[in-house]
Design an enzyme around this catalytic site. Structure first.
Site, PDB file in Angstrom:
ATOM      1  N   HIS A  52       0.819  -1.198   0.000  1.00  0.00           N
ATOM      2  CA  HIS A  52       0.000   0.000   0.000  1.00  0.00           C
ATOM      3  C   HIS A  52       0.859   1.256   0.000  1.00  0.00           C
ATOM      4  O   HIS A  52       2.079   1.200   0.191  1.00  0.00           O
ATOM      5  CB  HIS A  52      -0.939  -0.015   1.204  1.00  0.00           C
ATOM      6  CG  HIS A  52      -2.033  -1.041   1.076  1.00  0.00           C
ATOM      7  ND1 HIS A  52      -3.067  -1.144   1.979  1.00  0.00           N
ATOM      8  CD2 HIS A  52      -2.267  -2.003   0.136  1.00  0.00           C
ATOM      9  CE1 HIS A  52      -3.875  -2.122   1.614  1.00  0.00           C
ATOM     10  NE2 HIS A  52      -3.414  -2.658   0.510  1.00  0.00           N
ATOM     11  N   GLU A  54       1.230   3.736   2.074  1.00  0.00           N
ATOM     12  CA  GLU A  54       1.981   4.054   3.290  1.00  0.00           C
ATOM     13  C   GLU A  54       3.283   3.261   3.365  1.00  0.00           C
ATOM     14  O   GLU A  54       4.322   3.780   3.771  1.00  0.00           O
ATOM     15  CB  GLU A  54       1.123   3.755   4.528  1.00  0.00           C
ATOM     16  CG  GLU A  54      -0.152   4.600   4.611  1.00  0.00           C
ATOM     17  CD  GLU A  54      -1.357   3.925   3.972  1.00  0.00           C
ATOM     18  OE1 GLU A  54      -2.478   4.105   4.491  1.00  0.00           O
ATOM     19  OE2 GLU A  54      -1.195   3.219   2.949  1.00  0.00           O
ATOM     20  N   CYS A  81      -5.643   1.427   6.240  1.00  0.00           N
ATOM     21  CA  CYS A  81      -6.417   0.211   6.468  1.00  0.00           C
ATOM     22  C   CYS A  81      -6.042  -0.418   7.804  1.00  0.00           C
ATOM     23  O   CYS A  81      -4.918  -0.280   8.299  1.00  0.00           O
ATOM     24  CB  CYS A  81      -6.193  -0.779   5.325  1.00  0.00           C
ATOM     25  SG  CYS A  81      -4.519  -1.416   5.211  1.00  0.00           S
ATOM     26  N   TRP A 176     -19.926   9.628 -36.064  1.00  0.00           N
ATOM     27  CA  TRP A 176     -18.816  10.069 -35.218  1.00  0.00           C
ATOM     28  C   TRP A 176     -18.895  11.573 -35.047  1.00  0.00           C
ATOM     29  O   TRP A 176     -18.943  12.322 -36.022  1.00  0.00           O
ATOM     30  CB  TRP A 176     -17.468   9.679 -35.827  1.00  0.00           C
ATOM     31  CG  TRP A 176     -16.365   9.884 -34.840  1.00  0.00           C
ATOM     32  CD1 TRP A 176     -15.516  10.942 -34.758  1.00  0.00           C
ATOM     33  CD2 TRP A 176     -16.042   9.026 -33.749  1.00  0.00           C
ATOM     34  NE1 TRP A 176     -14.674  10.799 -33.681  1.00  0.00           N
ATOM     35  CE2 TRP A 176     -14.972   9.629 -33.042  1.00  0.00           C
ATOM     36  CE3 TRP A 176     -16.551   7.809 -33.291  1.00  0.00           C
ATOM     37  CZ2 TRP A 176     -14.415   9.051 -31.912  1.00  0.00           C
ATOM     38  CZ3 TRP A 176     -15.977   7.237 -32.168  1.00  0.00           C
ATOM     39  CH2 TRP A 176     -14.922   7.857 -31.495  1.00  0.00           C
ATOM     40  N   ARG A 190     -10.577   4.316 -21.015  1.00  0.00           N
ATOM     41  CA  ARG A 190     -10.775   2.870 -21.061  1.00  0.00           C
ATOM     42  C   ARG A 190      -9.639   2.121 -20.379  1.00  0.00           C
ATOM     43  O   ARG A 190      -9.854   1.076 -19.757  1.00  0.00           O
ATOM     44  CB  ARG A 190     -10.901   2.409 -22.513  1.00  0.00           C
ATOM     45  CG  ARG A 190     -12.175   2.851 -23.214  1.00  0.00           C
ATOM     46  CD  ARG A 190     -12.154   2.409 -24.671  1.00  0.00           C
ATOM     47  NE  ARG A 190     -13.349   2.848 -25.392  1.00  0.00           N
ATOM     48  CZ  ARG A 190     -13.538   2.662 -26.694  1.00  0.00           C
ATOM     49  NH1 ARG A 190     -12.598   2.044 -27.409  1.00  0.00           N
ATOM     50  NH2 ARG A 190     -14.651   3.085 -27.282  1.00  0.00           N
ATOM     51  N   THR A 202     -26.241  -1.031 -30.197  1.00  0.00           N
ATOM     52  CA  THR A 202     -24.988  -0.328 -30.477  1.00  0.00           C
ATOM     53  C   THR A 202     -23.940  -1.290 -31.025  1.00  0.00           C
ATOM     54  O   THR A 202     -23.193  -0.957 -31.945  1.00  0.00           O
ATOM     55  CB  THR A 202     -24.468   0.356 -29.201  1.00  0.00           C
ATOM     56  OG1 THR A 202     -25.439   1.288 -28.736  1.00  0.00           O
ATOM     57  CG2 THR A 202     -23.162   1.094 -29.465  1.00  0.00           C
ATOM     58  N   ARG A 213      -6.524   0.860 -28.314  1.00  0.00           N
ATOM     59  CA  ARG A 213      -5.491   0.819 -29.344  1.00  0.00           C
ATOM     60  C   ARG A 213      -4.769   2.148 -29.546  1.00  0.00           C
ATOM     61  O   ARG A 213      -3.665   2.168 -30.113  1.00  0.00           O
ATOM     62  CB  ARG A 213      -6.105   0.362 -30.669  1.00  0.00           C
ATOM     63  CG  ARG A 213      -7.217   1.259 -31.184  1.00  0.00           C
ATOM     64  CD  ARG A 213      -8.000   0.604 -32.318  1.00  0.00           C
ATOM     65  NE  ARG A 213      -9.110   1.438 -32.783  1.00  0.00           N
ATOM     66  CZ  ARG A 213     -10.291   1.465 -32.190  1.00  0.00           C
ATOM     67  NH1 ARG A 213     -10.511   0.750 -31.104  1.00  0.00           N
ATOM     68  NH2 ARG A 213     -11.254   2.228 -32.673  1.00  0.00           N
ATOM     69  N   GLY A 291     -25.974   2.312 -26.028  1.00  0.00           N
ATOM     70  CA  GLY A 291     -26.642   3.429 -26.665  1.00  0.00           C
ATOM     71  C   GLY A 291     -27.618   4.177 -25.770  1.00  0.00           C
ATOM     72  O   GLY A 291     -27.579   4.085 -24.535  1.00  0.00           O
ATOM     73  N   LEU A 295     -28.238   4.089 -21.636  1.00  0.00           N
ATOM     74  CA  LEU A 295     -27.921   5.273 -20.837  1.00  0.00           C
ATOM     75  C   LEU A 295     -29.148   5.745 -20.064  1.00  0.00           C
ATOM     76  O   LEU A 295     -29.057   6.108 -18.885  1.00  0.00           O
ATOM     77  CB  LEU A 295     -27.408   6.390 -21.739  1.00  0.00           C
ATOM     78  CG  LEU A 295     -26.031   6.187 -22.392  1.00  0.00           C
ATOM     79  CD1 LEU A 295     -25.801   7.235 -23.464  1.00  0.00           C
ATOM     80  CD2 LEU A 295     -24.920   6.247 -21.344  1.00  0.00           C
TER      81      LEU A 295
END
Length: 346
Positions: A52, A54, A81, A176, A190, A202, A213, A291, A295
Protein backbone atom coordinates in the site's frame (compact mmCIF):
# COMPACT_ATOMS: atom_id res chain seq x y z
CA UNK A 1 -3.88 29.51 -1.98
CA UNK A 2 -3.41 26.08 -0.49
CA UNK A 3 -2.46 25.64 3.13
CA UNK A 4 0.57 23.52 4.05
CA UNK A 5 -1.65 20.51 4.82
CA UNK A 6 -3.55 20.96 1.56
CA UNK A 7 -0.37 21.24 -0.48
CA UNK A 8 0.98 17.92 0.75
CA UNK A 9 -2.42 16.28 0.42
CA UNK A 10 -2.61 17.42 -3.19
CA UNK A 11 0.70 15.66 -3.73
CA UNK A 12 -0.91 12.50 -2.32
CA UNK A 13 -3.72 12.80 -4.88
CA UNK A 14 -1.24 13.26 -7.73
CA UNK A 15 0.67 10.17 -6.64
CA UNK A 16 -2.50 8.12 -6.18
CA UNK A 17 -3.64 8.72 -9.75
CA UNK A 18 -0.44 7.11 -11.04
CA UNK A 19 -2.05 3.81 -10.05
CA UNK A 20 -5.12 4.37 -12.25
CA UNK A 21 -6.10 1.19 -14.04
CA UNK A 22 -3.93 -1.08 -11.87
CA UNK A 23 -5.24 -1.12 -8.29
CA UNK A 24 -8.84 -2.34 -8.69
CA UNK A 25 -10.68 -3.56 -6.71
CA UNK A 26 -8.49 -1.70 -4.23
CA UNK A 27 -8.59 2.11 -4.23
CA UNK A 28 -6.00 4.47 -5.63
CA UNK A 29 -4.05 5.86 -2.67
CA UNK A 30 -1.06 8.18 -2.31
CA UNK A 31 1.05 8.90 0.77
CA UNK A 32 3.70 11.50 1.63
CA UNK A 33 5.98 11.57 4.69
CA UNK A 34 7.02 15.11 5.69
CA UNK A 35 9.55 16.38 8.24
CA UNK A 36 9.62 20.11 8.93
CA UNK A 37 8.21 20.99 5.53
CA UNK A 38 10.45 18.60 3.58
CA UNK A 39 9.21 15.43 1.90
CA UNK A 40 11.42 12.59 3.07
CA UNK A 41 9.35 9.78 1.56
CA UNK A 42 6.42 9.25 -0.76
CA UNK A 43 4.65 6.44 -2.56
CA UNK A 44 1.40 5.15 -3.99
CA UNK A 45 -0.49 1.89 -4.37
CA UNK A 46 0.99 0.71 -7.66
CA UNK A 47 -0.99 -2.47 -8.32
CA UNK A 48 -3.56 -4.74 -6.68
CA UNK A 49 -1.80 -7.11 -4.31
CA UNK A 50 1.31 -4.92 -4.04
CA UNK A 51 2.27 -2.87 -0.95
CA UNK A 52 0.00 0.00 0.00
CA UNK A 53 0.91 3.66 -0.36
CA UNK A 54 1.98 4.05 3.29
CA UNK A 55 4.41 1.15 2.96
CA UNK A 56 5.89 2.56 -0.23
CA UNK A 57 6.31 5.99 1.38
CA UNK A 58 8.22 4.59 4.36
CA UNK A 59 10.33 2.34 2.11
CA UNK A 60 11.37 5.31 0.00
CA UNK A 61 12.96 7.17 2.94
CA UNK A 62 16.72 7.38 2.53
CA UNK A 63 18.87 5.74 5.25
CA UNK A 64 20.14 9.15 6.36
CA UNK A 65 16.54 10.32 6.95
CA UNK A 66 15.12 7.26 8.68
CA UNK A 67 15.81 8.75 12.10
CA UNK A 68 13.35 11.54 11.20
CA UNK A 69 10.35 9.23 10.74
CA UNK A 70 9.26 9.33 14.43
CA UNK A 71 9.19 13.13 14.18
CA UNK A 72 7.39 13.36 10.83
CA UNK A 73 3.82 13.73 9.58
CA UNK A 74 2.27 11.16 7.29
CA UNK A 75 -0.21 12.47 4.71
CA UNK A 76 -2.44 9.86 3.09
CA UNK A 77 -5.33 10.36 0.68
CA UNK A 78 -7.45 7.62 2.26
CA UNK A 79 -7.83 6.32 5.80
CA UNK A 80 -5.09 3.76 6.59
CA UNK A 81 -6.42 0.21 6.47
CA UNK A 82 -6.82 -1.74 9.68
CA UNK A 83 -7.52 -5.21 8.27
CA UNK A 84 -5.46 -8.08 6.93
CA UNK A 85 -5.97 -8.57 3.21
CA UNK A 86 -3.28 -9.37 0.69
CA UNK A 87 -1.01 -7.14 2.79
CA UNK A 88 -0.81 -6.38 6.55
CA UNK A 89 -2.72 -3.41 8.03
CA UNK A 90 -1.11 -0.04 7.44
CA UNK A 91 -2.07 0.99 10.97
CA UNK A 92 0.47 -1.58 12.23
CA UNK A 93 3.17 0.04 10.11
CA UNK A 94 2.37 3.52 11.41
CA UNK A 95 2.49 2.31 15.01
CA UNK A 96 5.71 0.38 14.45
CA UNK A 97 7.42 3.39 12.85
CA UNK A 98 6.17 5.64 15.70
CA UNK A 99 4.81 8.27 13.30
CA UNK A 100 3.22 10.88 15.60
CA UNK A 101 0.79 12.62 13.22
CA UNK A 102 -1.35 11.34 10.35
CA UNK A 103 -3.34 13.60 8.02
CA UNK A 104 -6.21 11.96 6.10
CA UNK A 105 -8.44 13.31 3.32
CA UNK A 106 -11.32 10.84 3.54
CA UNK A 107 -12.47 7.67 5.25
CA UNK A 108 -12.36 4.24 3.67
CA UNK A 109 -15.87 2.74 3.76
CA UNK A 110 -14.57 -0.81 3.34
CA UNK A 111 -16.02 -3.27 5.88
CA UNK A 112 -13.70 -3.49 8.85
CA UNK A 113 -12.15 -0.06 8.20
CA UNK A 114 -14.64 2.86 7.97
CA UNK A 115 -13.24 4.85 10.88
CA UNK A 116 -11.61 1.93 12.67
CA UNK A 117 -8.19 2.72 11.20
CA UNK A 118 -8.41 6.26 12.53
CA UNK A 119 -9.69 5.04 15.90
CA UNK A 120 -6.80 2.59 16.31
CA UNK A 121 -4.27 5.31 15.66
CA UNK A 122 -5.94 7.70 18.09
CA UNK A 123 -6.15 5.00 20.76
CA UNK A 124 -2.36 4.72 20.59
CA UNK A 125 -1.83 8.44 21.03
CA UNK A 126 -1.32 9.37 17.38
CA UNK A 127 -2.76 12.70 16.31
CA UNK A 128 -5.12 12.24 13.35
CA UNK A 129 -6.19 15.25 11.30
CA UNK A 130 -9.14 14.24 9.14
CA UNK A 131 -10.88 15.95 6.23
CA UNK A 132 -8.05 17.88 4.53
CA UNK A 133 -9.28 18.46 0.95
CA UNK A 134 -12.15 16.19 1.91
CA UNK A 135 -14.22 16.73 -1.23
CA UNK A 136 -11.30 15.94 -3.53
CA UNK A 137 -10.46 12.90 -1.41
CA UNK A 138 -14.07 11.77 -1.65
CA UNK A 139 -13.95 11.94 -5.43
CA UNK A 140 -10.66 10.06 -5.58
CA UNK A 141 -11.94 7.19 -3.41
CA UNK A 142 -15.56 7.26 -4.63
CA UNK A 143 -15.20 4.24 -6.92
CA UNK A 144 -14.00 2.05 -4.07
CA UNK A 145 -16.59 3.36 -1.63
CA UNK A 146 -19.48 2.79 -4.07
CA UNK A 147 -18.16 -0.71 -4.79
CA UNK A 148 -18.11 -1.74 -1.12
CA UNK A 149 -21.33 -0.04 0.01
CA UNK A 150 -23.76 -0.46 -2.91
CA UNK A 151 -22.92 -3.98 -4.17
CA UNK A 152 -22.30 -2.75 -7.71
CA UNK A 153 -19.52 -1.14 -9.74
CA UNK A 154 -18.90 2.57 -9.87
CA UNK A 155 -20.76 3.53 -13.06
CA UNK A 156 -19.46 6.17 -15.46
CA UNK A 157 -21.77 7.25 -18.28
CA UNK A 158 -19.92 8.50 -21.35
CA UNK A 159 -21.35 9.92 -24.56
CA UNK A 160 -20.81 12.63 -27.15
CA UNK A 161 -23.57 14.90 -28.38
CA UNK A 162 -24.07 17.28 -31.25
CA UNK A 163 -24.34 21.03 -30.83
CA UNK A 164 -28.13 20.71 -31.11
CA UNK A 165 -28.36 17.98 -28.47
CA UNK A 166 -28.45 14.70 -30.42
CA UNK A 167 -26.50 11.60 -29.42
CA UNK A 168 -26.97 9.72 -32.73
CA UNK A 169 -28.90 9.87 -35.98
CA UNK A 170 -32.44 8.58 -36.21
CA UNK A 171 -32.57 4.82 -36.06
CA UNK A 172 -29.35 4.79 -34.05
CA UNK A 173 -27.15 4.84 -37.15
CA UNK A 174 -23.51 5.53 -36.20
CA UNK A 175 -22.27 9.10 -36.48
CA UNK A 176 -18.82 10.07 -35.22
CA UNK A 177 -19.08 13.46 -33.51
CA UNK A 178 -16.04 14.15 -31.32
CA UNK A 179 -12.57 15.14 -32.52
CA UNK A 180 -9.38 13.04 -32.57
CA UNK A 181 -8.14 14.53 -29.29
CA UNK A 182 -11.33 13.50 -27.51
CA UNK A 183 -11.10 10.05 -29.08
CA UNK A 184 -7.62 9.50 -27.63
CA UNK A 185 -8.84 10.71 -24.25
CA UNK A 186 -11.68 8.17 -24.33
CA UNK A 187 -9.13 5.42 -24.98
CA UNK A 188 -7.14 6.68 -22.00
CA UNK A 189 -10.27 6.44 -19.86
CA UNK A 190 -10.78 2.87 -21.06
CA UNK A 191 -7.28 1.97 -19.87
CA UNK A 192 -8.20 3.17 -16.36
CA UNK A 193 -11.41 1.18 -15.86
CA UNK A 194 -12.26 -2.48 -15.33
CA UNK A 195 -15.12 -2.94 -17.80
CA UNK A 196 -16.94 -1.17 -20.61
CA UNK A 197 -20.60 -1.69 -21.56
CA UNK A 198 -22.63 -1.06 -24.68
CA UNK A 199 -26.14 -2.17 -25.63
CA UNK A 200 -27.00 -4.84 -28.18
CA UNK A 201 -28.19 -2.35 -30.79
CA UNK A 202 -24.99 -0.33 -30.48
CA UNK A 203 -22.93 -3.49 -30.94
CA UNK A 204 -24.93 -4.36 -34.06
CA UNK A 205 -24.97 -0.89 -35.64
CA UNK A 206 -21.52 0.44 -34.70
CA UNK A 207 -19.60 -2.87 -34.58
CA UNK A 208 -16.99 -1.29 -32.24
CA UNK A 209 -13.76 -2.88 -31.00
CA UNK A 210 -13.86 -1.21 -27.53
CA UNK A 211 -10.14 -1.50 -26.85
CA UNK A 212 -7.33 0.94 -26.03
CA UNK A 213 -5.49 0.82 -29.34
CA UNK A 214 -4.70 4.57 -29.32
CA UNK A 215 -2.91 4.59 -25.94
CA UNK A 216 -0.70 2.23 -23.92
CA UNK A 217 -2.46 0.24 -21.23
CA UNK A 218 -4.80 -2.68 -20.78
CA UNK A 219 -8.16 -2.87 -22.51
CA UNK A 220 -11.24 -3.25 -20.29
CA UNK A 221 -13.53 -6.26 -20.15
CA UNK A 222 -16.32 -5.81 -22.70
CA UNK A 223 -19.79 -6.28 -21.21
CA UNK A 224 -22.90 -6.50 -23.38
CA UNK A 225 -26.45 -7.22 -22.17
CA UNK A 226 -27.71 -9.33 -25.08
CA UNK A 227 -30.97 -10.67 -23.69
CA UNK A 228 -32.01 -12.63 -26.81
CA UNK A 229 -28.52 -13.59 -28.04
CA UNK A 230 -28.86 -11.56 -31.22
CA UNK A 231 -25.16 -10.75 -31.73
CA UNK A 232 -23.54 -12.59 -34.67
CA UNK A 233 -20.10 -14.15 -34.45
CA UNK A 234 -18.77 -11.83 -37.20
CA UNK A 235 -18.71 -8.76 -34.89
CA UNK A 236 -15.39 -7.19 -33.90
CA UNK A 237 -15.94 -7.98 -30.22
CA UNK A 238 -15.65 -11.69 -31.07
CA UNK A 239 -12.62 -11.36 -33.35
CA UNK A 240 -9.78 -10.96 -30.84
CA UNK A 241 -8.54 -12.41 -27.57
CA UNK A 242 -9.82 -9.65 -25.28
CA UNK A 243 -12.32 -10.83 -22.66
CA UNK A 244 -15.99 -10.27 -23.47
CA UNK A 245 -18.91 -11.06 -21.15
CA UNK A 246 -22.32 -11.52 -22.76
CA UNK A 247 -25.26 -11.40 -20.35
CA UNK A 248 -28.45 -13.04 -21.55
CA UNK A 249 -31.82 -14.34 -20.38
CA UNK A 250 -31.50 -17.34 -22.68
CA UNK A 251 -29.94 -20.74 -22.09
CA UNK A 252 -26.18 -20.66 -22.42
CA UNK A 253 -25.05 -21.38 -25.98
CA UNK A 254 -22.71 -24.19 -26.88
CA UNK A 255 -20.74 -21.96 -29.24
CA UNK A 256 -17.30 -20.74 -28.22
CA UNK A 257 -16.17 -17.27 -29.30
CA UNK A 258 -12.52 -17.16 -28.22
CA UNK A 259 -12.39 -15.23 -24.91
CA UNK A 260 -16.16 -14.75 -24.63
CA UNK A 261 -18.06 -15.84 -21.53
CA UNK A 262 -21.85 -16.15 -21.54
CA UNK A 263 -23.76 -15.51 -18.31
CA UNK A 264 -27.47 -16.31 -18.04
CA UNK A 265 -29.64 -14.26 -15.66
CA UNK A 266 -33.38 -14.29 -14.93
CA UNK A 267 -35.31 -11.65 -16.89
CA UNK A 268 -37.19 -10.07 -13.96
CA UNK A 269 -34.37 -7.83 -12.69
CA UNK A 270 -31.91 -8.40 -15.48
CA UNK A 271 -29.73 -5.26 -15.35
CA UNK A 272 -29.83 -5.08 -11.54
CA UNK A 273 -28.60 -8.67 -11.34
CA UNK A 274 -26.00 -7.92 -14.02
CA UNK A 275 -24.51 -5.13 -11.90
CA UNK A 276 -24.49 -7.36 -8.82
CA UNK A 277 -22.72 -10.09 -10.77
CA UNK A 278 -20.08 -7.64 -11.95
CA UNK A 279 -19.44 -6.62 -8.35
CA UNK A 280 -19.08 -10.25 -7.34
CA UNK A 281 -16.55 -10.64 -10.15
CA UNK A 282 -14.51 -7.75 -8.64
CA UNK A 283 -15.39 -5.24 -11.36
CA UNK A 284 -15.05 -1.96 -9.50
CA UNK A 285 -15.47 0.53 -12.38
CA UNK A 286 -17.83 0.25 -15.34
CA UNK A 287 -18.04 2.76 -18.19
CA UNK A 288 -21.29 2.76 -20.15
CA UNK A 289 -20.77 4.11 -23.69
CA UNK A 290 -24.33 3.70 -25.00
CA UNK A 291 -26.64 3.43 -26.66
CA UNK A 292 -29.40 5.81 -25.77
CA UNK A 293 -31.76 3.26 -24.18
CA UNK A 294 -29.04 1.83 -21.97
CA UNK A 295 -27.92 5.27 -20.84
CA UNK A 296 -31.53 6.19 -20.09
CA UNK A 297 -31.98 3.09 -17.92
CA UNK A 298 -29.00 3.95 -15.74
CA UNK A 299 -30.25 7.51 -15.36
CA UNK A 300 -33.84 6.54 -14.57
CA UNK A 301 -32.80 3.89 -12.03
CA UNK A 302 -30.15 6.20 -10.51
CA UNK A 303 -27.51 3.53 -10.95
CA UNK A 304 -24.87 5.93 -12.19
CA UNK A 305 -22.20 7.89 -10.31
CA UNK A 306 -20.40 10.00 -12.89
CA UNK A 307 -21.17 11.23 -16.40
CA UNK A 308 -18.62 12.45 -18.94
CA UNK A 309 -20.36 14.35 -21.71
CA UNK A 310 -18.42 15.52 -24.76
CA UNK A 311 -20.09 18.47 -26.48
CA UNK A 312 -19.12 18.82 -30.13
CA UNK A 313 -19.61 21.67 -32.62
CA UNK A 314 -21.30 19.42 -35.19
CA UNK A 315 -25.02 19.61 -35.96
CA UNK A 316 -27.33 16.72 -36.82
CA UNK A 317 -30.56 17.49 -38.70
CA UNK A 318 -32.42 14.92 -36.61
CA UNK A 319 -31.69 12.04 -34.29
CA UNK A 320 -31.87 10.57 -30.80
CA UNK A 321 -31.91 13.17 -28.04
CA UNK A 322 -28.99 13.11 -25.61
CA UNK A 323 -29.71 12.70 -21.87
CA UNK A 324 -30.20 15.97 -20.00
CA UNK A 325 -28.84 16.60 -16.50
CA UNK A 326 -30.71 18.80 -14.05
CA UNK A 327 -27.59 20.15 -12.36
CA UNK A 328 -24.57 22.08 -13.59
CA UNK A 329 -21.39 20.13 -14.36
CA UNK A 330 -18.86 19.97 -11.55
CA UNK A 331 -15.96 20.17 -13.99
CA UNK A 332 -15.57 21.57 -17.52
CA UNK A 333 -12.59 21.14 -19.85
CA UNK A 334 -11.91 22.39 -23.36
CA UNK A 335 -10.71 19.62 -25.69
CA UNK A 336 -9.72 21.66 -28.74
CA UNK A 337 -13.02 22.08 -30.61
CA UNK A 338 -14.90 19.86 -28.12
CA UNK A 339 -15.96 20.60 -24.55
CA UNK A 340 -16.04 18.00 -21.80
CA UNK A 341 -18.52 18.34 -18.94
CA UNK A 342 -18.33 16.05 -15.90
CA UNK A 343 -21.37 15.44 -13.72
CA UNK A 344 -21.65 13.50 -10.45
CA UNK A 345 -24.65 11.95 -8.76
CA UNK A 346 -24.46 12.51 -5.04
Amino acid sequence: MLTVHQRFMQRCFDLARLGAGHTSPNPMVGAVLVHQGRIIGEGYHTRYGCPHAEVEAVRSVLPADRQLIPRSTLYVSLEPCSIFGRTPPCTDLILREKIPTVVVAHRDFSPGVNGRGIAILQEHGIEVIEGVLKHEGYRLSQARNVFVTQARPYVILKFAQSANGYIARSGGQPQWLSNSFSKRLVHQWRSEIDAIMIGTNTALLDNPVLNTRLVPGSSPIRVIPDRQLRLPVELNIFSDDLPTWIYTTQSLPERNYRQTEFISLPPEAFLFDLLADLQEKKVQTLMVEGGAQLLEWFLEQEKWDEARVIHTPHYLPEGLKAPVFNSAPEQTFQLQSDRLEVFYRE
